[in-house]
Design a protein around this motif. Structure first.
Motif, PDB file in Angstrom:
ATOM      1  N   LYS A 185       0.980  -1.216   0.068  1.00  0.00           N
ATOM      2  CA  LYS A 185      -0.015   0.019  -0.164  1.00  0.00           C
ATOM      3  C   LYS A 185       0.816   1.117  -0.099  1.00  0.00           C
ATOM      4  O   LYS A 185       0.110   2.268  -0.746  1.00  0.00           O
ATOM      5  N   HIS A 186       2.191   0.996   0.704  1.00  0.00           N
ATOM      6  CA  HIS A 186       3.075   2.332   0.762  1.00  0.00           C
ATOM      7  C   HIS A 186       4.063   2.231  -0.237  1.00  0.00           C
ATOM      8  O   HIS A 186       4.859   3.236  -0.351  1.00  0.00           O
ATOM      9  N   VAL A 187       4.349   1.287  -1.031  1.00  0.00           N
ATOM     10  CA  VAL A 187       5.335   1.031  -1.986  1.00  0.00           C
ATOM     11  C   VAL A 187       4.995   0.792  -3.285  1.00  0.00           C
ATOM     12  O   VAL A 187       4.306  -0.549  -3.499  1.00  0.00           O
ATOM     13  N   ARG A 188       5.122   1.832  -4.150  1.00  0.00           N
ATOM     14  CA  ARG A 188       4.374   1.594  -5.633  1.00  0.00           C
ATOM     15  C   ARG A 188       5.269   0.443  -6.229  1.00  0.00           C
ATOM     16  O   ARG A 188       6.243   0.254  -5.998  1.00  0.00           O
ATOM     17  N   ALA A 189       4.666  -0.214  -7.270  1.00  0.00           N
ATOM     18  CA  ALA A 189       5.286  -1.301  -7.990  1.00  0.00           C
ATOM     19  C   ALA A 189       6.455  -0.739  -8.788  1.00  0.00           C
ATOM     20  O   ALA A 189       7.578  -1.398  -8.771  1.00  0.00           O
ATOM     21  N   GLU A 190       6.653   0.409  -9.359  1.00  0.00           N
ATOM     22  CA  GLU A 190       7.758   0.879  -9.874  1.00  0.00           C
ATOM     23  C   GLU A 190       8.927   1.231  -8.931  1.00  0.00           C
ATOM     24  O   GLU A 190       9.972   1.526  -9.217  1.00  0.00           O
ATOM     25  N   ARG A 191       8.717   1.207  -7.692  1.00  0.00           N
ATOM     26  CA  ARG A 191       9.368   1.548  -6.605  1.00  0.00           C
ATOM     27  C   ARG A 191      10.026   0.258  -5.783  1.00  0.00           C
ATOM     28  O   ARG A 191      10.979   0.187  -5.197  1.00  0.00           O
ATOM     29  N   ALA A 192       9.217  -0.746  -5.841  1.00  0.00           N
ATOM     30  CA  ALA A 192       9.453  -2.104  -5.120  1.00  0.00           C
ATOM     31  C   ALA A 192      10.663  -2.725  -5.930  1.00  0.00           C
ATOM     32  O   ALA A 192      10.953  -2.420  -7.205  1.00  0.00           O
ATOM     33  N   LEU A 193      11.544  -3.426  -5.138  1.00  0.00           N
ATOM     34  CA  LEU A 193      12.710  -3.870  -5.683  1.00  0.00           C
ATOM     35  C   LEU A 193      12.362  -4.947  -6.610  1.00  0.00           C
ATOM     36  O   LEU A 193      13.123  -5.097  -7.714  1.00  0.00           O
ATOM     37  N   ILE A 194      11.411  -5.622  -6.657  1.00  0.00           N
ATOM     38  CA  ILE A 194      10.961  -6.631  -7.716  1.00  0.00           C
ATOM     39  C   ILE A 194      10.687  -5.892  -8.959  1.00  0.00           C
ATOM     40  O   ILE A 194      10.953  -6.600 -10.068  1.00  0.00           O
ATOM     41  N   GLY A 195       9.972  -4.624  -8.881  1.00  0.00           N
ATOM     42  CA  GLY A 195       9.919  -3.887 -10.259  1.00  0.00           C
ATOM     43  C   GLY A 195      10.875  -3.284 -10.665  1.00  0.00           C
ATOM     44  O   GLY A 195      11.170  -3.369 -12.078  1.00  0.00           O
ATOM     45  N   ILE A 218      19.365   2.448 -16.566  1.00  0.00           N
ATOM     46  CA  ILE A 218      18.178   2.523 -15.694  1.00  0.00           C
ATOM     47  C   ILE A 218      17.928   4.154 -15.333  1.00  0.00           C
ATOM     48  O   ILE A 218      16.803   4.548 -15.376  1.00  0.00           O
ATOM     49  N   ARG A 219      18.953   4.929 -14.914  1.00  0.00           N
ATOM     50  CA  ARG A 219      18.734   6.412 -14.870  1.00  0.00           C
ATOM     51  C   ARG A 219      17.947   7.102 -15.899  1.00  0.00           C
ATOM     52  O   ARG A 219      17.106   7.899 -15.755  1.00  0.00           O
ATOM     53  N   ASP A 220      18.729   7.052 -16.920  1.00  0.00           N
ATOM     54  CA  ASP A 220      18.034   7.684 -18.338  1.00  0.00           C
ATOM     55  C   ASP A 220      16.529   7.067 -18.729  1.00  0.00           C
ATOM     56  O   ASP A 220      15.822   7.862 -18.894  1.00  0.00           O
ATOM     57  N   ARG A 221      16.589   5.912 -18.535  1.00  0.00           N
ATOM     58  CA  ARG A 221      15.210   5.170 -18.837  1.00  0.00           C
ATOM     59  C   ARG A 221      14.012   5.776 -17.596  1.00  0.00           C
ATOM     60  O   ARG A 221      12.948   6.176 -18.024  1.00  0.00           O
ATOM     61  N   ARG A 222      14.390   5.840 -16.345  1.00  0.00           N
ATOM     62  CA  ARG A 222      13.507   6.356 -15.413  1.00  0.00           C
ATOM     63  C   ARG A 222      13.296   7.802 -15.609  1.00  0.00           C
ATOM     64  O   ARG A 222      12.172   8.094 -15.230  1.00  0.00           O
ATOM     65  N   SER A 223      14.162   8.647 -15.998  1.00  0.00           N
ATOM     66  CA  SER A 223      14.192   9.969 -16.155  1.00  0.00           C
ATOM     67  C   SER A 223      13.020  10.197 -17.371  1.00  0.00           C
ATOM     68  O   SER A 223      12.324  11.594 -17.014  1.00  0.00           O
ATOM     69  N   ALA A 259       9.333   8.880 -10.176  1.00  0.00           N
ATOM     70  CA  ALA A 259       9.678   7.582  -9.398  1.00  0.00           C
ATOM     71  C   ALA A 259      11.215   7.269  -9.533  1.00  0.00           C
ATOM     72  O   ALA A 259      11.617   6.261 -10.062  1.00  0.00           O
ATOM     73  N   PRO A 260      11.942   8.386  -9.319  1.00  0.00           N
ATOM     74  CA  PRO A 260      13.545   7.763  -9.230  1.00  0.00           C
ATOM     75  C   PRO A 260      13.832   7.024  -8.414  1.00  0.00           C
ATOM     76  O   PRO A 260      13.222   7.005  -7.387  1.00  0.00           O
ATOM     77  N   ILE A 261      15.190   6.187  -8.609  1.00  0.00           N
ATOM     78  CA  ILE A 261      15.707   5.467  -7.580  1.00  0.00           C
ATOM     79  C   ILE A 261      17.160   5.965  -7.394  1.00  0.00           C
ATOM     80  O   ILE A 261      17.714   6.596  -8.436  1.00  0.00           O
ATOM     81  N   ASP A 262      17.482   5.526  -6.308  1.00  0.00           N
ATOM     82  CA  ASP A 262      18.978   6.112  -5.854  1.00  0.00           C
ATOM     83  C   ASP A 262      19.881   4.699  -6.238  1.00  0.00           C
ATOM     84  O   ASP A 262      19.360   3.529  -6.121  1.00  0.00           O
ATOM     85  N   TYR A 263      21.201   4.950  -6.078  1.00  0.00           N
ATOM     86  CA  TYR A 263      21.997   4.178  -6.389  1.00  0.00           C
ATOM     87  C   TYR A 263      22.057   2.777  -5.410  1.00  0.00           C
ATOM     88  O   TYR A 263      22.066   1.735  -5.894  1.00  0.00           O
ATOM     89  N   ASN A 264      21.614   3.146  -4.259  1.00  0.00           N
ATOM     90  CA  ASN A 264      21.586   2.076  -2.946  1.00  0.00           C
ATOM     91  C   ASN A 264      20.440   1.078  -3.429  1.00  0.00           C
ATOM     92  O   ASN A 264      20.351  -0.151  -3.117  1.00  0.00           O
ATOM     93  N   TRP A 265      19.369   1.569  -3.806  1.00  0.00           N
ATOM     94  CA  TRP A 265      18.258   0.934  -4.114  1.00  0.00           C
ATOM     95  C   TRP A 265      18.504   0.150  -5.558  1.00  0.00           C
ATOM     96  O   TRP A 265      18.083  -1.157  -5.704  1.00  0.00           O
ATOM     97  N   PHE A 266      19.127   0.673  -6.460  1.00  0.00           N
ATOM     98  CA  PHE A 266      19.519  -0.075  -7.570  1.00  0.00           C
ATOM     99  C   PHE A 266      20.477  -1.304  -7.271  1.00  0.00           C
ATOM    100  O   PHE A 266      20.344  -2.312  -7.687  1.00  0.00           O
ATOM    101  N   ILE A 267      21.529  -1.140  -6.311  1.00  0.00           N
ATOM    102  CA  ILE A 267      22.443  -2.050  -5.707  1.00  0.00           C
ATOM    103  C   ILE A 267      21.599  -3.153  -5.209  1.00  0.00           C
ATOM    104  O   ILE A 267      21.597  -4.629  -5.371  1.00  0.00           O
TER     105      ILE A 267
END
Length: 81
Positions: free
Chosen positions: A6-16, A38-43, A49-57
């Protein structure tokens, strides 16, 4: 965190994020190139729904633990490549 809630959208979840990474891995890539892709695609596709490097790792770690990707000679590739 791993799955959408409910609080984490699909595009932010690690599986997404992991699904996006697998889609980008049509060929073996370095981690830095994959990060740039992934940064270019997300922009463009998901500017809210940007992601940071830690989330990417973390997404890469999840894919590795699931056996979906592996690393060889400094590149990351899908397990079936």
């Amino acid at each position: 965190m791993i799955l959408p809630t409910k609080h984490v959208r699909a595009e932010r979840a690690l599986i997404g994020v992991g699904a996006e990474l697998l889609e980008l891995l049509r060929e073996p890539m370095t981690v830095s190139r994959l990060w740039n892709e992934i940064r270019d695609r997300r922009s463009v596709a998901s500017p809210d729904a940007p992601i940071d490097y830690n989330w990417f790792i973390l997404a890469l770690d999840l894919l590795y633990m699931m056996g979906a990707i592996h690393s060889k000679h400094g590149t990351v590739m899908k397990a079936d490549q």
